[in-house]
Design a protein around this motif. Sequence first.
Motif, PDB file in Angstrom:
ATOM      1  N   ILE A 270       0.833  -1.202   0.000  1.00 45.23           N
ATOM      2  CA  ILE A 270       0.000   0.000   0.000  1.00 45.23           C
ATOM      3  C   ILE A 270       0.871   1.257   0.000  1.00 45.23           C
ATOM      4  O   ILE A 270       0.585   2.226  -0.712  1.00 45.23           O
ATOM      5  CB  ILE A 270      -0.976  -0.021   1.191  1.00 45.23           C
ATOM      6  N   ALA A 271       1.946   1.243   0.787  1.00 44.31           N
ATOM      7  CA  ALA A 271       2.860   2.396   0.824  1.00 44.31           C
ATOM      8  C   ALA A 271       3.486   2.641  -0.541  1.00 44.31           C
ATOM      9  O   ALA A 271       3.619   3.796  -0.970  1.00 44.31           O
ATOM     10  CB  ALA A 271       3.938   2.175   1.878  1.00 44.31           C
ATOM     11  N   ALA A 272       3.864   1.581  -1.248  1.00 44.14           N
ATOM     12  CA  ALA A 272       4.450   1.741  -2.581  1.00 44.14           C
ATOM     13  C   ALA A 272       3.449   2.344  -3.553  1.00 44.14           C
ATOM     14  O   ALA A 272       3.796   3.212  -4.359  1.00 44.14           O
ATOM     15  CB  ALA A 272       4.952   0.395  -3.102  1.00 44.14           C
TER      16      ALA A 272
ATOM     17  N   ARG B 266      12.480   5.148  -2.609  1.00 39.17           N
ATOM     18  CA  ARG B 266      11.486   4.766  -1.602  1.00 39.17           C
ATOM     19  C   ARG B 266      10.495   3.752  -2.160  1.00 39.17           C
ATOM     20  O   ARG B 266      10.143   2.777  -1.487  1.00 39.17           O
ATOM     21  CB  ARG B 266      10.727   5.999  -1.115  1.00 39.17           C
ATOM     22  N   GLU B 267      10.071   3.959  -3.385  1.00 35.77           N
ATOM     23  CA  GLU B 267       9.119   3.032  -4.002  1.00 35.77           C
ATOM     24  C   GLU B 267       9.759   1.667  -4.228  1.00 35.77           C
ATOM     25  O   GLU B 267       9.126   0.622  -3.991  1.00 35.77           O
ATOM     26  CB  GLU B 267       8.620   3.610  -5.323  1.00 35.77           C
ATOM     27  N   ARG B 268      11.013   1.648  -4.671  1.00 38.11           N
ATOM     28  CA  ARG B 268      11.699   0.365  -4.887  1.00 38.11           C
ATOM     29  C   ARG B 268      11.882  -0.395  -3.588  1.00 38.11           C
ATOM     30  O   ARG B 268      11.709  -1.618  -3.548  1.00 38.11           O
ATOM     31  CB  ARG B 268      13.057   0.606  -5.554  1.00 38.11           C
ATOM     32  N   VAL B 269      12.212   0.309  -2.491  1.00 36.43           N
ATOM     33  CA  VAL B 269      12.392  -0.357  -1.201  1.00 36.43           C
ATOM     34  C   VAL B 269      11.071  -0.941  -0.719  1.00 36.43           C
ATOM     35  O   VAL B 269      11.020  -2.097  -0.274  1.00 36.43           O
ATOM     36  CB  VAL B 269      12.985   0.633  -0.163  1.00 36.43           C
ATOM     37  N   CYS B 270      10.004  -0.159  -0.809  1.00 33.65           N
ATOM     38  CA  CYS B 270       8.690  -0.657  -0.372  1.00 33.65           C
ATOM     39  C   CYS B 270       8.242  -1.856  -1.205  1.00 33.65           C
ATOM     40  O   CYS B 270       7.710  -2.826  -0.666  1.00 33.65           O
ATOM     41  CB  CYS B 270       7.650   0.457  -0.437  1.00 33.65           C
TER      42      CYS B 270
ATOM     43  N   ALA C 146      10.213  -3.987  -2.792  1.00 34.01           N
ATOM     44  CA  ALA C 146      11.073  -5.136  -2.473  1.00 34.01           C
ATOM     45  C   ALA C 146      10.653  -5.773  -1.153  1.00 34.01           C
ATOM     46  O   ALA C 146      10.574  -7.013  -1.046  1.00 34.01           O
ATOM     47  CB  ALA C 146      12.531  -4.696  -2.414  1.00 34.01           C
ATOM     48  N   LEU C 147      10.384  -4.947  -0.143  1.00 33.45           N
ATOM     49  CA  LEU C 147       9.928  -5.496   1.137  1.00 33.45           C
ATOM     50  C   LEU C 147       8.568  -6.178   1.004  1.00 33.45           C
ATOM     51  O   LEU C 147       8.340  -7.252   1.576  1.00 33.45           O
ATOM     52  CB  LEU C 147       9.867  -4.390   2.191  1.00 33.45           C
TER      53      LEU C 147
ATOM     54  N   ALA D  40       7.286  -7.567  -1.717  1.00 29.06           N
ATOM     55  CA  ALA D  40       7.452  -8.824  -2.457  1.00 29.06           C
ATOM     56  C   ALA D  40       8.066  -9.902  -1.571  1.00 29.06           C
ATOM     57  O   ALA D  40       7.639 -11.068  -1.601  1.00 29.06           O
ATOM     58  CB  ALA D  40       8.317  -8.591  -3.691  1.00 29.06           C
ATOM     59  N   THR D  41       9.044  -9.533  -0.768  1.00 25.46           N
ATOM     60  CA  THR D  41       9.683 -10.507   0.116  1.00 25.46           C
ATOM     61  C   THR D  41       8.703 -11.029   1.164  1.00 25.46           C
ATOM     62  O   THR D  41       8.586 -12.246   1.365  1.00 25.46           O
ATOM     63  CB  THR D  41      10.897  -9.865   0.805  1.00 25.46           C
ATOM     64  N   LEU D  42       8.012 -10.113   1.824  1.00 23.05           N
ATOM     65  CA  LEU D  42       7.096 -10.533   2.885  1.00 23.05           C
ATOM     66  C   LEU D  42       5.896 -11.302   2.337  1.00 23.05           C
ATOM     67  O   LEU D  42       5.444 -12.281   2.951  1.00 23.05           O
ATOM     68  CB  LEU D  42       6.647  -9.317   3.683  1.00 23.05           C
ATOM     69  N   LEU D  43       5.381 -10.898   1.198  1.00 20.50           N
ATOM     70  CA  LEU D  43       4.261 -11.634   0.616  1.00 20.50           C
ATOM     71  C   LEU D  43       4.707 -12.997   0.085  1.00 20.50           C
ATOM     72  O   LEU D  43       3.919 -13.956   0.101  1.00 20.50           O
ATOM     73  CB  LEU D  43       3.577 -10.807  -0.461  1.00 20.50           C
ATOM     74  N   SER D  44       5.948 -13.111  -0.350  1.00 17.26           N
ATOM     75  CA  SER D  44       6.480 -14.432  -0.746  1.00 17.26           C
ATOM     76  C   SER D  44       6.600 -15.344   0.470  1.00 17.26           C
ATOM     77  O   SER D  44       6.314 -16.543   0.382  1.00 17.26           O
ATOM     78  CB  SER D  44       7.838 -14.274  -1.417  1.00 17.26           C
ATOM     79  N   VAL D  45       7.032 -14.775   1.584  1.00 15.21           N
ATOM     80  CA  VAL D  45       7.076 -15.558   2.830  1.00 15.21           C
ATOM     81  C   VAL D  45       5.672 -16.000   3.215  1.00 15.21           C
ATOM     82  O   VAL D  45       5.469 -17.130   3.672  1.00 15.21           O
ATOM     83  CB  VAL D  45       7.739 -14.730   3.957  1.00 15.21           C
ATOM     84  N   ALA D  46       4.691 -15.121   3.021  1.00 15.52           N
ATOM     85  CA  ALA D  46       3.308 -15.473   3.340  1.00 15.52           C
ATOM     86  C   ALA D  46       2.817 -16.630   2.470  1.00 15.52           C
ATOM     87  O   ALA D  46       2.164 -17.560   2.967  1.00 15.52           O
ATOM     88  CB  ALA D  46       2.406 -14.252   3.163  1.00 15.52           C
TER      89      ALA D  46
END
Length: 131
Positions: A27-29, A103-107, A109-110, A112-118
């Motif tokens: 959402i932040a991205a 800022r958009e790239r960091v959000c 990336a985070l 994508a990583t967290l949703l992949s873990v999910a």
Amino acid sequence: MSVVDTIGIIGELLSWVGAFAGVPFLIAAVVIHAVEGPRLPTNVTIIEDLDHRKVAQWAVEERTYSRPLTVEDGPADPHSTSVTGYFRVRHPHLLDIYKRSHRERVCLALAATLLSVAVAGFLASLAPMFW
């Protein structure tokens, strides 16, 4: 409790934590992209000024803009004199070498990583159903 049940419980925990942490970053991205506005490509000419510093020059709607390049902005080829840059539609005097802001790239990336873990956790939580 067997090992498969333990894997299922840990997987379910990871899926909830990954989803609850990843969705806000996504959402932040989206919000960052909406606030900054779209970026359009333009040809950027790289020249050297009198102090041998690299300067980017680009034109938007018959106006020419310039700004000094930093080490992070530099093209992959140090001898290149032309690259593709991206300017904001609302602020054409602001130029980035990358299509998305840092800022958009960091959000993204985070997220994508967290949703992949999910997703991986959800798949692991299905293990007790099959074994």
